[in-house]
Design a protein around this motif. Structure first.
Motif, short mmCIF file in Angstrom:
data_model
loop_
_atom_site.label_atom_id
_atom_site.label_comp_id
_atom_site.label_asym_id
_atom_site.label_seq_id
_atom_site.Cartn_x
_atom_site.Cartn_y
_atom_site.Cartn_z
N SER A 42 3.11 2.13 1.74
CA SER A 42 4.00 3.07 2.43
C SER A 42 4.79 2.41 3.56
O SER A 42 5.54 3.09 4.26
CB SER A 42 3.19 4.24 3.00
OG SER A 42 2.25 3.78 3.95
N ARG A 43 4.62 1.09 3.72
CA ARG A 43 5.35 0.38 4.77
C ARG A 43 5.93 -0.91 4.18
O ARG A 43 5.70 -2.00 4.68
CB ARG A 43 4.43 0.05 5.95
CG ARG A 43 3.92 1.29 6.68
CD ARG A 43 3.18 0.91 7.94
NE ARG A 43 2.80 2.10 8.70
CZ ARG A 43 1.55 2.50 8.87
NH1 ARG A 43 0.57 1.81 8.31
NH2 ARG A 43 1.27 3.58 9.58
N ASN B 281 12.13 7.75 3.04
CA ASN B 281 11.05 7.36 2.12
C ASN B 281 11.59 6.91 0.76
O ASN B 281 10.98 7.17 -0.28
CB ASN B 281 10.04 8.50 1.93
CG ASN B 281 9.20 8.74 3.17
OD1 ASN B 281 8.87 7.81 3.90
ND2 ASN B 281 8.86 9.99 3.43
N GLN C 149 -0.44 2.49 -3.50
CA GLN C 149 0.71 2.74 -2.64
C GLN C 149 0.84 1.68 -1.56
O GLN C 149 -0.15 1.14 -1.07
CB GLN C 149 0.60 4.12 -1.98
CG GLN C 149 0.64 5.28 -2.94
CD GLN C 149 0.83 6.62 -2.25
OE1 GLN C 149 1.11 6.68 -1.05
NE2 GLN C 149 0.69 7.70 -3.00
N HIS D 129 3.42 2.77 -6.06
CA HIS D 129 4.54 3.35 -5.32
C HIS D 129 4.76 2.54 -4.05
O HIS D 129 3.87 2.45 -3.20
CB HIS D 129 4.23 4.81 -4.98
CG HIS D 129 5.35 5.55 -4.31
ND1 HIS D 129 5.19 6.81 -3.76
CD2 HIS D 129 6.66 5.22 -4.09
CE1 HIS D 129 6.33 7.22 -3.26
NE2 HIS D 129 7.23 6.26 -3.43
N TYR D 130 5.94 1.93 -3.95
CA TYR D 130 6.34 1.17 -2.75
C TYR D 130 7.46 1.94 -2.06
O TYR D 130 8.48 2.23 -2.69
CB TYR D 130 6.84 -0.22 -3.14
CG TYR D 130 5.78 -1.10 -3.77
CD1 TYR D 130 5.09 -2.04 -3.00
CD2 TYR D 130 5.48 -1.01 -5.12
CE1 TYR D 130 4.12 -2.86 -3.57
CE2 TYR D 130 4.51 -1.82 -5.70
CZ TYR D 130 3.83 -2.74 -4.92
OH TYR D 130 2.87 -3.55 -5.49
N TYR D 131 7.27 2.23 -0.77
CA TYR D 131 8.29 3.00 -0.06
C TYR D 131 8.16 2.78 1.44
O TYR D 131 7.21 2.13 1.92
CB TYR D 131 8.20 4.48 -0.40
CG TYR D 131 6.92 5.17 0.03
CD1 TYR D 131 6.88 5.97 1.17
CD2 TYR D 131 5.76 5.04 -0.72
CE1 TYR D 131 5.72 6.61 1.56
CE2 TYR D 131 4.58 5.68 -0.34
CZ TYR D 131 4.56 6.46 0.79
OH TYR D 131 3.41 7.10 1.17
N ASP D 132 9.13 3.33 2.18
CA ASP D 132 9.11 3.20 3.63
C ASP D 132 9.95 4.33 4.22
O ASP D 132 11.00 4.67 3.67
CB ASP D 132 9.67 1.84 4.07
CG ASP D 132 9.31 1.49 5.50
OD1 ASP D 132 9.89 2.10 6.42
OD2 ASP D 132 8.46 0.61 5.70
N ASN E 94 -4.81 4.54 -3.11
CA ASN E 94 -4.42 5.69 -2.31
C ASN E 94 -5.62 6.57 -2.08
O ASN E 94 -6.14 7.22 -3.01
CB ASN E 94 -3.31 6.47 -3.05
CG ASN E 94 -2.91 7.74 -2.34
OD1 ASN E 94 -3.10 7.85 -1.13
ND2 ASN E 94 -2.35 8.68 -3.08
#
Length: 371
Positions: free
Chosen positions: A48-49, A309, A46, A324-327, A366
């Motif tokens: 997350s930013r 997200n 992951q 998983h790439y997200y923000d 993760n």
């Protein structure tokens, strides 16, 4: 004790709200709650930013670049924009050196795109249908109906080695500007279809889908993956082999609402998530009463902001979760494509493409992964 005026001040808005609820004709349907009640899939890697270190490409020259088709020979990304333009984006190492050019305006809302076998761009235009755009900018309508039912929201598309096009009509009832109503009503108006240019025949392959969206063909041409947005899953339709004509689940319980999907030529499908799963959105989906309340709010006050997200997930050829790439600051992410070491993300509304160097900003293990 309550005075009459104080009592009425409290009761009047309650009575008005109850009457409004009872008189409003919107009639949501139950969603298959067993599909929505399970925990989202946890991805082993992951980031997350992902906005940290990301570049904004084509700022001010792109309006809602929704999906991508990439020509590796010319290093050009084709994308469809909110203003109807299909644009060419020449990729360079520096985001400041990216060149954006107009190809053609469809007069509609171009969404999914794919390069055809003769240098043409196939466009799933939400308003117009399935289009072919030649390298000279000429537009031909391929199909805009199936079984006597007009498309209302032509969405995702991919092309097989034999030239057959596989595509979706997200909803046979609602147009793109009304997509939230499809989600709130909760009935399966989507279809997954094929179009054969040699016969000019359009076939419905799978019907009764909850917002049929992005499409991607497997590298061995044995199956097609298509996204079913409202149920946070992707299905697999077999086009070759013993299972030809059958459909099963490719990946479900995604950590968000899937939009477009692209194969990267390196063993991974990249699935854009318009928004991550949130408690608020899950509650809205699960309960008819709340869904109707949100519909009334949307009609008379405005749609509440429920998205955060957003991002992109990578899954392997068997549908196993990989990265998983997200923000938290991302929403309405509709397209993701890996080109070289970069991940390019499109959006229904942003005036730019987001680009992230995956080598410099990788997804990492993760530590909260479930056993």
């Amino acid at each position: 004790m309550w005075s009459y005026s104080s009592l009425m001040a409290v009761l009047a808005p309650v009575i008005a709200a109850v009457l409004l609820y009872q008189l409003d004709s919107f009639d949501p349907a139950p969603l298959p709650t067993h599909e929505l009640s399970r925990k989202p899939t946890v991805f082993p890697l992951q980031n997350s930013r992902m906005l940290q270190g990301a570049e904004m490409v084509g700022v001010g020259q792109l309006s809602g670049p929704e999906d991508f088709a990439y020509d590796s020979e010319s290093r050009v990304i084709y994308t469809g924009c909110l203003d109807g333009w299909v644009k060419r984006v020449t990729v360079n190492e520096s985001s400041a050196d990216v060149v954006v050019e107009n190809l053609v305006n469809t007069g509609g809302r171009p969404l999914g795109l794919v390069l055809g076998h003769n240098n043409e761009v196939i466009v799933a235009d939400a308003d117009k249908g399935l289009l072919k755009v030649t390298k000279d900018g000429e537009i031909d309508l391929l199909t805009d109906e199936a079984e006597g039912v007009k498309f209302k929201l032509t969405d995702g598309v991919d092309v097989a080695d034999n030239g057959v096009l596989y595509f979706t009509d997200a909803s046979s009832k609602y147009r793109i500007k009304e997509f939230i109503w499809d989600a709130l009503e909760g009935r399966p108006y989507g279809r997954f279809m094929s179009y054969d240019p040699s016969t000019q025949q359009t076939k419905v392959l799978v019907r009764d889908l909850y917002f049929a969206n992005g499409v991607a063909i497997s590298p061995d041409q044995s199956f097609v993956v298509f996204c079913e947005t409202h149920l946070s899953r992707c299905k697999r339709y077999y086009i070759q082999g013993e299972k030809k004509g059958s459909v099963d689940i490719f990946i479900d319980n995604l950590p968000g609402l899937p939009d477009n999907i692209r194969y990267d030529g390196e063993g991974l499908f990249w699935i854009a998530l318009a928004t991550g799963r949130t408690l608020y959105w899950d509650v809205v989906q699960m309960h008819l009463f709340i869904r109707k309340v949100v519909a009334i709010m949307t009609r008379y006050v405005g749609r509440p902001h429920m998205e955060k997200n957003g991002g992109v997930v990578a899954v392997d050829l068997e549908g196993n979760p990989m990265a998983h790439y997200y923000d938290a600051g991302l929403s309405m992410i509709t397209g993701g494509i890996k080109i070289g070491n970069h991940l390019y993300c499109g959006s229904l509304v942003n005036p730019y493409i987001i680009r992230l160097n995956l080598t410099e900003h990788p997804a990492v293990a993760n530590i909260h992964k479930e056993s």
